[in-house]
Design an enzyme around this catalytic site. Structure first.
Site, PDB file in Angstrom:
ATOM      1  N   ASP A 109      20.382  -4.672   4.228  1.00 38.74           N
ATOM      2  CA  ASP A 109      19.228  -3.828   4.511  1.00 38.74           C
ATOM      3  C   ASP A 109      19.460  -2.481   3.816  1.00 38.74           C
ATOM      4  O   ASP A 109      20.385  -1.754   4.177  1.00 38.74           O
ATOM      5  CB  ASP A 109      19.125  -3.652   6.042  1.00 38.74           C
ATOM      6  CG  ASP A 109      18.013  -2.706   6.440  1.00 38.74           C
ATOM      7  OD1 ASP A 109      17.446  -2.024   5.564  1.00 38.74           O
ATOM      8  OD2 ASP A 109      17.718  -2.636   7.652  1.00 38.74           O
ATOM      9  N   GLY A 134      20.967   7.994  -4.283  1.00 47.27           N
ATOM     10  CA  GLY A 134      22.363   8.437  -4.149  1.00 47.27           C
ATOM     11  C   GLY A 134      23.293   7.516  -4.925  1.00 47.27           C
ATOM     12  O   GLY A 134      24.215   7.976  -5.612  1.00 47.27           O
ATOM     13  N   TYR A 191       2.581   2.781   4.805  1.00 55.70           N
ATOM     14  CA  TYR A 191       2.953   2.286   3.465  1.00 55.70           C
ATOM     15  C   TYR A 191       2.665   3.363   2.417  1.00 55.70           C
ATOM     16  O   TYR A 191       3.519   3.725   1.620  1.00 55.70           O
ATOM     17  CB  TYR A 191       2.159   1.021   3.180  1.00 55.70           C
ATOM     18  CG  TYR A 191       2.423   0.363   1.840  1.00 55.70           C
ATOM     19  CD1 TYR A 191       3.643  -0.251   1.570  1.00 55.70           C
ATOM     20  CD2 TYR A 191       1.427   0.327   0.854  1.00 55.70           C
ATOM     21  CE1 TYR A 191       3.870  -0.887   0.353  1.00 55.70           C
ATOM     22  CE2 TYR A 191       1.647  -0.308  -0.359  1.00 55.70           C
ATOM     23  CZ  TYR A 191       2.868  -0.915  -0.613  1.00 55.70           C
ATOM     24  OH  TYR A 191       3.089  -1.549  -1.814  1.00 55.70           O
TER      25      TYR A 191
HETATM   26  P1  NAD Z   1       7.511  -9.006  -1.215  1.00 59.67           P
HETATM   27  O1  NAD Z   1       7.272  -8.788   0.224  1.00 59.67           O
HETATM   28  O2  NAD Z   1       7.346 -10.368  -1.779  1.00 59.67           O
HETATM   29  O3  NAD Z   1       8.967  -8.509  -1.609  1.00 59.67           O
HETATM   30  C1  NAD Z   1       9.598  -7.413  -1.016  1.00 59.67           C
HETATM   31  C2  NAD Z   1      11.051  -7.774  -0.761  1.00 59.67           C
HETATM   32  O4  NAD Z   1      11.743  -6.630  -0.210  1.00 59.67           O
HETATM   33  C3  NAD Z   1      11.218  -8.907   0.260  1.00 59.67           C
HETATM   34  O5  NAD Z   1      12.053  -9.917  -0.263  1.00 59.67           O
HETATM   35  C4  NAD Z   1      11.834  -8.230   1.470  1.00 59.67           C
HETATM   36  O6  NAD Z   1      12.647  -9.087   2.227  1.00 59.67           O
HETATM   37  C5  NAD Z   1      12.604  -7.084   0.821  1.00 59.67           C
HETATM   38  N1  NAD Z   1      12.890  -5.962   1.727  1.00 59.67           N
HETATM   39  C6  NAD Z   1      12.000  -5.283   2.499  1.00 59.67           C
HETATM   40  N2  NAD Z   1      12.638  -4.334   3.214  1.00 59.67           N
HETATM   41  C7  NAD Z   1      13.964  -4.414   2.878  1.00 59.67           C
HETATM   42  C8  NAD Z   1      15.128  -3.694   3.274  1.00 59.67           C
HETATM   43  N3  NAD Z   1      15.074  -2.712   4.166  1.00 59.67           N
HETATM   44  N4  NAD Z   1      16.315  -4.020   2.694  1.00 59.67           N
HETATM   45  C9  NAD Z   1      16.386  -5.027   1.786  1.00 59.67           C
HETATM   46  N5  NAD Z   1      15.324  -5.738   1.380  1.00 59.67           N
HETATM   47  C10 NAD Z   1      14.114  -5.441   1.922  1.00 59.67           C
HETATM   48  O7  NAD Z   1       6.564  -7.982  -1.998  1.00 59.67           O
HETATM   49  P2  NAD Z   1       6.268  -7.815  -3.568  1.00 59.67           P
HETATM   50  O8  NAD Z   1       4.830  -8.073  -3.807  1.00 59.67           O
HETATM   51  O9  NAD Z   1       7.267  -8.543  -4.368  1.00 59.67           O
HETATM   52  O10 NAD Z   1       6.486  -6.247  -3.743  1.00 59.67           O
HETATM   53  C11 NAD Z   1       7.696  -5.731  -4.275  1.00 59.67           C
HETATM   54  C12 NAD Z   1       7.580  -4.221  -4.482  1.00 59.67           C
HETATM   55  O11 NAD Z   1       6.482  -3.937  -5.348  1.00 59.67           O
HETATM   56  C13 NAD Z   1       7.330  -3.447  -3.191  1.00 59.67           C
HETATM   57  O12 NAD Z   1       8.048  -2.235  -3.243  1.00 59.67           O
HETATM   58  C14 NAD Z   1       5.840  -3.170  -3.231  1.00 59.67           C
HETATM   59  O13 NAD Z   1       5.502  -1.995  -2.532  1.00 59.67           O
HETATM   60  C15 NAD Z   1       5.592  -3.024  -4.729  1.00 59.67           C
HETATM   61  N6  NAD Z   1       4.183  -3.336  -5.063  1.00 59.67           N
HETATM   62  C16 NAD Z   1       3.764  -4.629  -5.161  1.00 59.67           C
HETATM   63  C17 NAD Z   1       2.433  -4.876  -5.465  1.00 59.67           C
HETATM   64  C18 NAD Z   1       1.906  -6.279  -5.640  1.00 59.67           C
HETATM   65  O14 NAD Z   1       0.728  -6.431  -5.931  1.00 59.67           O
HETATM   66  N7  NAD Z   1       2.691  -7.317  -5.550  1.00 59.67           N
HETATM   67  C19 NAD Z   1       1.530  -3.811  -5.624  1.00 59.67           C
HETATM   68  C20 NAD Z   1       2.000  -2.529  -5.480  1.00 59.67           C
HETATM   69  C21 NAD Z   1       3.330  -2.296  -5.215  1.00 59.67           C
END
Ligand code: NAD
Ligand code: UDP
Length: 328
Positions: A57, A103, A146
């Site tokens: 995490d 960091g 968010y």
């Molecule tokens: P997703 O939910 O498929 O992937 C996010 C991953 O982060 C997951 O595997 C989750 O388990 C992990 N995670 C969350 N909190 C965590 C923590 N505290 N420690 C370790 N791992 C953690 O979502 P995604 O669509 O792949 O999005 C990935 C990133 O891209 C995110 O930061 C999201 O805000 C950004 N984003 C995505 C989109 C999109 O359209 N897919 C749009 C804007 C921004």
């Protein structure tokens, strides 16, 4: 061999990034706590000698032995349904998690790219959205957890850049889709495709006049890769400017999937942005990047992926159960 740490590696975008960096000849360390991710997304890399996985995490101190060249911070719930269900974790991963990774980048003298979002523009009053628009966000609304986490993430990243001279990159990602999205994550594409596959009606929130602009994952990954290797430290929009209303999009999905189901209308969630379209002039100029995959082609690939899921995955309870993670 250059070494890269990718957080959120078991998620949709994170797992595609792992594949891309491995393909480019990097040693990749993937990190995830699986809160919204899926082990299945990384199974194919399990025995790859250039890939290592750490279950962790990132809101807790992040320790990596040896050198690191790049960090890509993608850990964060990304679907409105996810971040409404785990609001505190969402705020923490954007703030504490980002602080930890900045960091780490400072300690390792690594370049860091953070995943920001079109949500920093909130329900935008400027259309299409350019990077110099400050946005229209309701800090105390349900989506604020968010949006504000991501806005804080951008601020602290710029502070590390200005104060510590850290090499930083900020990508503002607009709605991206493709294989490995979670079928039950509540976002509109898996939602509509899942409904079509299960023979359920398609649920439009509001009257469907709100717009989105959908970018295929390969295009998104290419934009992110180019931005990381550029020398530009300010935010850059990466998305597909081809805008469509949710109503027209539902019609497209009905045609693509051949479903006989109808559209049903539900209440529009609070603060659901009414219009969204990226202005990608900056990315074009700076990175010589623009999307190349048409929606029709990308949606077909994505639907084929969802069709290949098992019946268990298709009928698994509609949304993810976060109970175990919240207790930890
Ligand atoms: P997703 O939910 O498929 O992937 C996010 C991953 O982060 C997951 O595997 C989750 O388990 C992990 N995670 C969350 N909190 C965590 C923590 N505290 N420690 C370790 N791992 C953690 O979502 P995604 O669509 O792949 O999005 C990935 C990133 O891209 C995110 O930061 C999201 O805000 C950004 N984003 C995505 C989109 C999109 O359209 N897919 C749009 C804007 C921004
Ligand atoms: N939406 C919808 N039906 C659904 C899921 C989503 O009409 O079953 C709408 C949602 O209200 C929003 C748009 O589709 O206007 C895109 O939603 P998504 O959750 O994919 O992401 P957002 O762009 O809002 O972050």
């Amino acid at each position: 061999m250059k070494k890269v740490l990718i957080t959120g590696a078991a998620g949709f975008l994170g797992s595609h990034l792992c594949d891309r960096f491995i393909k480019e000849g990097y040693y990749v360390i993937g990190m995830d706590n699986y809160i919204t991710g899926d082990k299945k997304n990384l199974l194919h890399l399990e025995n790859n000698p250039n890939f290592a996985f750490v279950e962790h995490d990132v809101t807790k101190f992040v320790k990596i032995d040896g050198n690191l060249d790049y960090i890509l911070h993608f850990a964060s719930p990304a679907s409105p349904i996810d971040y409404l269900k785990i609001p505190i974790q969402t705020l923490k991963v954007g703030s504490l998690g980002t602080h930890n990774l900045l960091g780490l980048a400072k300690a390792k003298k690594a370049r860091i790219l953070i995943a920001s979002t079109s949500e920093v523009y909130g329900d935008p009053l400027v259309h299409p959205q350019t990077e110099d628009y400050y946005g229209n966000v309701n800090t105390i609304g349900p989506r604020g957890v968010y949006d504000e986490a991501k806005r804080f993430q951008e601020s602290i990243t710029m502070a590390y850049h200005r104060f510590h001279g850290l090499e930083t990159r900020i990508v503002r990602i607009f709605n991206t889709y493709g294989p490995r999205m979670r079928l039950n994550d509540g976002r509109v594409i898996p939602a509509f495709m899942g409904q079509a596959l299960r023979g359920e009606d398609l649920t439009i929130f509001g009257d469907g006049s709100q717009t989105r602009s959908f970018c295929y994952v390969d295009d998104q990954i290419e934009g992110i890769y180019r931005l990381l290797l550029s020398d530009y430290s300010y935010p850059v929009n990466i998305g597909n400017p081809h805008e469509i209303s949710i109503k027209d999009f539902a019609e497209e999905i009905i045609k693509l999937t051949g479903t006989n189901q109808k559209i049903v209308y539900k209440k529009l969630p609070i603060d659901d942005p009414l219009q969204r379209q990226p202005d990608i002039s900056l990315a074009k100029k700076l990175l010589n990047w623009q999307p190349t995959v048409e929606r029709e082609q990308g949606m077909k690939i994505t639907f084929d992926y969802f069709k290949s899921l098992t019946a268990d995955e298709l009928y698994r309870s509609e949304h993810k159960d976060f109970t175990n993670h919240i207790k930890k």
